[in-house]
Design a protein around this motif. Structure first.
Motif, short mmCIF file in Angstrom:
data_model
loop_
_atom_site.label_atom_id
_atom_site.label_comp_id
_atom_site.label_asym_id
_atom_site.label_seq_id
_atom_site.Cartn_x
_atom_site.Cartn_y
_atom_site.Cartn_z
N PHE A 164 -31.56 -40.39 45.97
CA PHE A 164 -30.75 -41.38 46.68
C PHE A 164 -29.51 -40.69 47.23
N ILE A 165 -29.27 -40.87 48.52
CA ILE A 165 -28.13 -40.24 49.19
C ILE A 165 -27.37 -41.33 49.94
N PRO A 166 -26.10 -41.57 49.58
CA PRO A 166 -25.33 -42.60 50.28
C PRO A 166 -24.97 -42.16 51.68
N ALA A 167 -24.46 -43.10 52.45
CA ALA A 167 -24.18 -42.83 53.86
C ALA A 167 -23.20 -41.68 54.07
N ASP A 168 -22.21 -41.53 53.19
CA ASP A 168 -21.23 -40.45 53.39
C ASP A 168 -21.76 -39.10 52.92
N ARG A 169 -22.86 -39.08 52.23
CA ARG A 169 -23.55 -37.85 51.76
C ARG A 169 -22.68 -36.99 50.86
N LYS A 170 -21.65 -37.53 50.30
CA LYS A 170 -20.79 -36.72 49.42
C LYS A 170 -21.30 -36.66 48.00
N SER A 171 -22.37 -37.36 47.73
CA SER A 171 -23.01 -37.29 46.43
C SER A 171 -24.49 -37.58 46.61
N SER A 172 -25.24 -37.33 45.56
CA SER A 172 -26.65 -37.69 45.57
C SER A 172 -27.08 -37.95 44.14
N THR A 173 -28.14 -38.73 43.96
CA THR A 173 -28.62 -39.06 42.63
C THR A 173 -30.11 -38.79 42.54
N LEU A 174 -30.46 -37.96 41.59
CA LEU A 174 -31.86 -37.71 41.28
C LEU A 174 -32.30 -38.73 40.25
N SER A 175 -33.37 -39.45 40.53
CA SER A 175 -33.87 -40.46 39.60
C SER A 175 -35.25 -40.05 39.11
N LEU A 176 -35.38 -39.95 37.78
CA LEU A 176 -36.65 -39.62 37.15
C LEU A 176 -37.15 -40.87 36.43
N PRO A 177 -38.22 -41.48 36.90
CA PRO A 177 -38.70 -42.71 36.27
C PRO A 177 -39.48 -42.42 34.99
N ARG A 178 -39.24 -43.18 33.96
CA ARG A 178 -40.03 -43.12 32.73
C ARG A 178 -40.23 -41.67 32.26
N VAL A 179 -39.14 -41.05 31.84
CA VAL A 179 -39.22 -39.64 31.43
C VAL A 179 -40.06 -39.48 30.18
N SER A 180 -40.61 -38.27 30.05
CA SER A 180 -41.37 -37.90 28.87
C SER A 180 -40.72 -36.65 28.27
N LEU A 181 -41.22 -36.25 27.10
CA LEU A 181 -40.66 -35.07 26.43
C LEU A 181 -40.73 -33.84 27.35
N SER A 182 -41.76 -33.78 28.15
CA SER A 182 -41.96 -32.62 29.03
C SER A 182 -40.95 -32.56 30.17
N ASP A 183 -40.15 -33.57 30.35
CA ASP A 183 -39.09 -33.55 31.36
C ASP A 183 -37.82 -32.89 30.85
N THR A 184 -37.81 -32.51 29.58
CA THR A 184 -36.67 -31.75 29.04
C THR A 184 -36.57 -30.42 29.78
N ALA A 185 -35.45 -30.22 30.46
CA ALA A 185 -35.30 -29.05 31.33
C ALA A 185 -33.86 -29.04 31.86
N VAL A 186 -33.56 -28.03 32.63
CA VAL A 186 -32.30 -27.98 33.36
C VAL A 186 -32.57 -28.35 34.81
N TYR A 187 -31.74 -29.22 35.35
CA TYR A 187 -31.91 -29.71 36.72
C TYR A 187 -30.74 -29.25 37.57
N TYR A 188 -31.06 -28.61 38.68
CA TYR A 188 -30.04 -28.07 39.58
C TYR A 188 -30.01 -28.84 40.89
N CYS A 189 -28.81 -29.14 41.32
CA CYS A 189 -28.59 -29.75 42.63
C CYS A 189 -28.01 -28.67 43.54
N LEU A 190 -28.57 -28.52 44.71
CA LEU A 190 -28.07 -27.53 45.65
C LEU A 190 -27.94 -28.14 47.04
N VAL A 191 -26.97 -27.66 47.78
CA VAL A 191 -26.90 -28.02 49.19
C VAL A 191 -26.92 -26.73 50.00
#
Lengths: 113, 110
Positions: free
Chosen positions: B63-90
């Protein structure tokens, strides 16, 4: 489905020894990259190659050299290894295009004593 | 290069939705926003990328708002295997230089 292949997977060196890390990709990508990742840290760009025949410095190039041997291969050389270069090294490649993501290998774990 | 700011860590439980927000106040007009996932002893893996509004694929939504100064990564219904490090890059359209921050360490518990 090899993708990006790095060799070796592990290596231990003594201070002052030299070493070349190898990277090859089979996706016909134009751009290739070398990163290092220290414990608990993000990746830092060492060198990259936008296309065959070109290389450019990244964020932390000191102590390293690179060679883009051909379109498939991009090697990273440590001429005189130092303990500060102990790290995990990742190679990546990327296809031409404005929004193509990078594809990473599984890394080379390098320890320098 | 636009700098990004993410939470250092997040905890969740299996089955919950997880939202990781990234700030990138200095994002440039031509910059895209990309998220990667990294498991221990592996290289980062591309998850999703977007420029504006909402992008969805089989594993996540961005999800990216109109001003694009932030963003949100949404992971639906996480499982144990989603344990990890998540990087945001522009990065710019050339994407020749990407700056990885320290990422968000997500721990999913039973």
């Amino acid at each position: 489905n090899a993708g990006v292949t790095q060799t070796p997977k592990f290596q231990v060196l003594k201070t002052g020894q030299s070493m070349t890390l190898q990277c090859a990709q089979d996706m016909n990508h134009n751009s290739m990259y070398w990163y290092r990742q220290d414990p608990g840290m993000g990746l830092r760009l060492i060198y990259y190659s936008a296309s065959e025949g070109t290389t450019d410095k990244g964020e932390v190039p000191n102590g390293y050299n690179v060679s883009r041997l051909n379109k498939r291969e991009f090697s990273l050389r440590l001429e005189s290894a130092a303990p500060s270069q102990t790290s995990v090294y990742f190679c990546a490649s990327r296809d031409r295009g404005s929004n193509q993501p990078q594809h990473f290998g599984d890394g080379t774990r390098l320890s320098i004593l | 290069l636009a700098k990004t700011t993410q939470p250092i860590s997040m905890d969740s439980y299996e089955g919950q939705e997880v939202n990781i927000t990234c700030s990138h106040n200095n994002i440039a007009t031509n910059d895209y926003i990309t998220w990667y996932q990294q498991f221990p002893s592996q290289g980062p893996r591309f998850i999703i990328q977007g420029y504006k509004t909402k992008v969805t694929n089989e594993v996540a939504s961005l999800f990216i708002p109109a001003d694009r100064k932030s963003s949100t990564l949404s992971l639906p219904r996480v499982s144990l295997s989603d344990t990890a490090v998540y990087y945001c890059l522009v990065g710019d359209t050339g994407f020749q230089k990407l700056v990885f921050g320290t990422g968000t360490r997500l721990l999913v518990s039973p």
